[in-house]
Design an enzyme around this catalytic site. Structure first.
Site, PDB file in Angstrom:
ATOM      1  NE  ARG A  91     -21.538  -6.893   3.980  1.00  0.00           N
ATOM      2  CZ  ARG A  91     -20.033  -7.172   3.298  1.00  0.00           C
ATOM      3  NH1 ARG A  91     -19.031  -6.903   4.059  1.00  0.00           N
ATOM      4  NH2 ARG A  91     -20.232  -8.044   2.360  1.00  0.00           N
ATOM      5  CE  LYS A 145      -4.669  -0.855   1.660  1.00  0.00           C
ATOM      6  NZ  LYS A 145      -5.559  -0.582   2.775  1.00  0.00           N
ATOM      7  CD  GLU A 205     -19.160  -6.166   7.732  1.00  0.00           C
ATOM      8  OE1 GLU A 205     -18.330  -5.445   7.442  1.00  0.00           O
ATOM      9  OE2 GLU A 205     -19.246  -7.359   7.271  1.00  0.00           O
TER      10      GLU A 205
END
Length: 628
Positions: A389, A276, A361
């Site tokens: 979710r 990243k 979740e």
């Protein structure tokens, strides 16, 4: 730009020589950095996918071959190479291009994404569709190691692994980061996989001792023989042909590997390792800080804000630490949003009571339910859009058993630049119908702290919703005080018109009330609703109005109308809220104004509906299209 300026589609890219791709990658990375620094947006993830994006469009015949990007916040290079270079100045702005893949924006955006872990399922569906239709094309899912922590990704792998006749390639973009630092057993597994030095050493020995003809044979047999050296990977056990890990920034490794995989049938799995922030030292050093920056000077980097306003996220983080000090039973849970939910300080102060469960979740909610069964008091910090979710777990595992779980719902209402995929517009409607739930909406920073305390002290499931960003500037008192359950308060006394305001809409309702000389009630609780206050104001006012930053259908306004009906009060209520549309990205204040939810809009809606005076027309926001 010497190369990038002539790339208006992947077809142009495929006309370049292999030698030109490295300088193109340098130009593309510089363009991404310059563009995001001017508009804001996701940076670290996009700097990390430059070479991978080039390689995919170079090897595959897009858009005929389908690319499905998981989450999609790493698709800026993809957008630039697929004809949207000159639109990047409008990124995430009203009427501009989206920060995520969007089907009605480009034929190259084959699947709309923004929530994680959907790519493998969608790409598998596309691959099976190609098989059914007799089309010879490939489907490629590009998924990060953070997204691989979600159960849905493994459900898709489990399904795909037994389909030996589909052209599906899953690319694991392993950058050792999702948004927060990686967690869980999968991350440890991938780390062990990449540190398999015995396998790497064996390959290097083969290169050094075998004569050229034998070396070529060895290369061809390498993937089939690797099981003799290294145990089969987890992904091979799922039924995939696993290749990797390879350097995701090395085009000379990526392109031949993708070309070879393109010729293979059945489910393929390529493990690439990227970094990243690649190519921008500041982002490499702090990929979290540069995950989603606002505008900044690339030469100087992101500078600390001077005297920043207190955000609701910060209010929650401070409350969590203070309440944890007072009550040793408190356990903080986040599904991979440590920074976004304001839990960094809590993790530092109470590491044994902090749990980041990854992008999971559903698991986070049932995990909290298990803790509650044993007498602990879990607090689940989750964005409103992500709690969607875990709806079944919320109903079946928490509310049905009336377990003591507190839900801190950040990013409730419109969220601005992230758009429809991240907007928390539906929580009031989908929570209100669940038995045993207590639901509160904070109108300012101090009230948010009080509501968090109230929800935590309530012996059952409670949700406290608060918007993204800073509050109105209210002083936050240190005391951990509660609000009497199900009670609102009158904030302004007027005549004839009564406005029932919920959460973030209290401030604009008060602005409208000044013009209309209306009464404003800060209702505070959506459930249980303050029916006594509703009755009192309904009997003493001619015009009743409710206003909420949430979907009108089934929301807080519906609760007011239902209460009036049950009370036998024959008065209608004007329900103001978000329309039955998906609302596109843009600056949050601008979007609220377009929906008629600022002070002027609320006043105009009341005047126009009841013909009180000439009022300007409220402009409906742009509908998010569901077309191709």
């Amino acid at each position: 730009m010497t190369l990038l300026k002539d790339i208006n589609s992947p077809a142009d890219l495929r006309h370049l020589s292999r030698a030109q791709l490295k300088p193109l990658a340098d130009e593309l990375r510089a363009f991404v950095l310059d563009s995001v620094s001017k508009t804001g947006g996701h940076l670290s993830s996009n700097l990390g996918t430059v070479e991978l994006t080039i390689a995919l469009h170079y090897v595959f015949n897009t858009p005929d071959d389908r690319l499905v990007w998981d989450v999609g916040h790493q698709t800026y290079p993809h957008k630039i190479l697929t004809g949207r270079r000159d639109q990047m100045h409008s990124l995430r702005q009203f009427n501009g291009i989206s920060g995520f893949p969007k089907r009605d924006e480009s034929e190259f955006d084959t699947f709309g994404t923004a929530h994680s872990s959907t790519s493998i399922s969608a790409a598998l569906g596309m691959a099976v569709a190609a098989k059914i239709k007799g089309e010879n094309r490939h489907s490629v899912a590009i998924i990060g190691d953070g997204s691989m922590t979600a159960g849905m990704a493994f459900e898709a792998l489990n399904n795909a692994g037994v389909m030996e006749d589909v052209n599906l390639l899953v690319i694991l973009n392993d950058n050792d980061m999702s948004i927060s630092p990686p967690v869980g057993a999968l991350n440890r597994y991938l780390a062990r996989l990449m540190s398999g030095k015995f396998y790497a050493a064996a390959r290097n020995v083969g290169k050094s001792v075998l004569p050229p003809p034998m070396l070529e044979i060895a290369k061809r047999l390498e993937e089939h023989a690797k099981g003799m050296i290294m145990p089969a990977t987890l992904f091979e056990e799922f039924g995939f042909n696993y290749i990797g890990p390879i350097d995701g920034h090395d085009l000379e490794a990526l392109i031949p590997t993708l070309q070879n995989l393109k010729e293979l049938k059945g489910p393929q799995f390529l493990h690439v390792v990227t970094k990243k922030g690649q190519g921008y030292k500041l982002a490499e050093a702090d990929p979290v800080l540069y995950h989603g920056p606002g505008k900044f000077n690339p030469a100087e980097g992101i500078k600390p804000a001077t005297a920043p306003k207190l955000t609701y996220t910060k209010v929650f983080g401070d409350w969590l630490c203070d309440m944890a000090e007072q009550d040793k039973r408190l356990v903080g849970i986040t599904p991979a949003m440590r920074e976004g939910s304001g839990m960094v300080e809590f993790e530092q102060q109470y590491p044994s009571r902090y749990y980041d469960v990854g992008i999971a979740e559903q698991h986070s909610v049932t995990f909290a339910a298990g803790l509650a069964c044993e007498g602990l008091k879990p607090v689940v910090a989750i964005y409103s859009t992500f709690l969607q979710r875990a709806y079944d777990q919320l109903i079946h595992d928490v509310a049905l058993q009336n377990l003591d779980v507190t839900f801190a719902l950040d990013r409730a209402g419109l969220v601005g630049a992230d758009g429809a995929t991240h907007a928390g517009n539906y929580d009031l409607a989908y929570l209100r119908c669940i038995p045993n739930m207590v639901i509160m909406a904070a109108s300012d920073e101090n009230e948010c702290r009080q509501m968090l305390t109230t929800g935590f002290q309530y012996n059952g499931p409670a949700a406290i919703r608060y918007p993204r960003g800073a509050g109105i500037g209210a002083e936050v008192k240190k005391e951990l005080t509660t609000i009497p359950l199900g009670t609102g308060e009158v904030k302004r006394q007027g005549k004839r018109i009564a406005i029932f305001a919920f959460g973030s809409m209290v401030a604009p309702a008060l602005q409208a009330a000044e013009k209309l000389n209306a009464t404003v009630a800060n209702m505070r609780f959506i459930k249980p609703l303050d029916v006594a206050l509703v009755k009192q104001l309904a009997e003493s006012h001619d015009i009743l109005v409710s206003v909420e930053e949430g979907a009108k259908m089934g929301g807080a306004g519906s609760a007011i109308a239902e209460a009036l009906a049950e009370l036998g009060i024959n008065k209608s209520v004007l329900i103001l809220g978000l329309p039955d549309q998906f609302i596109d990205h843009g600056e949050a204040g601008q979007l609220l104004a377009l929906c008629g939810l600022d002070g002027v809009g609320i006043s105009n809606s009341i005047q126009g509906h009841y013909h009180l005076a000439e009022a300007t027309t409220v402009v409906e926001p742009r509908l998010v299209s569901n077309s191709n």
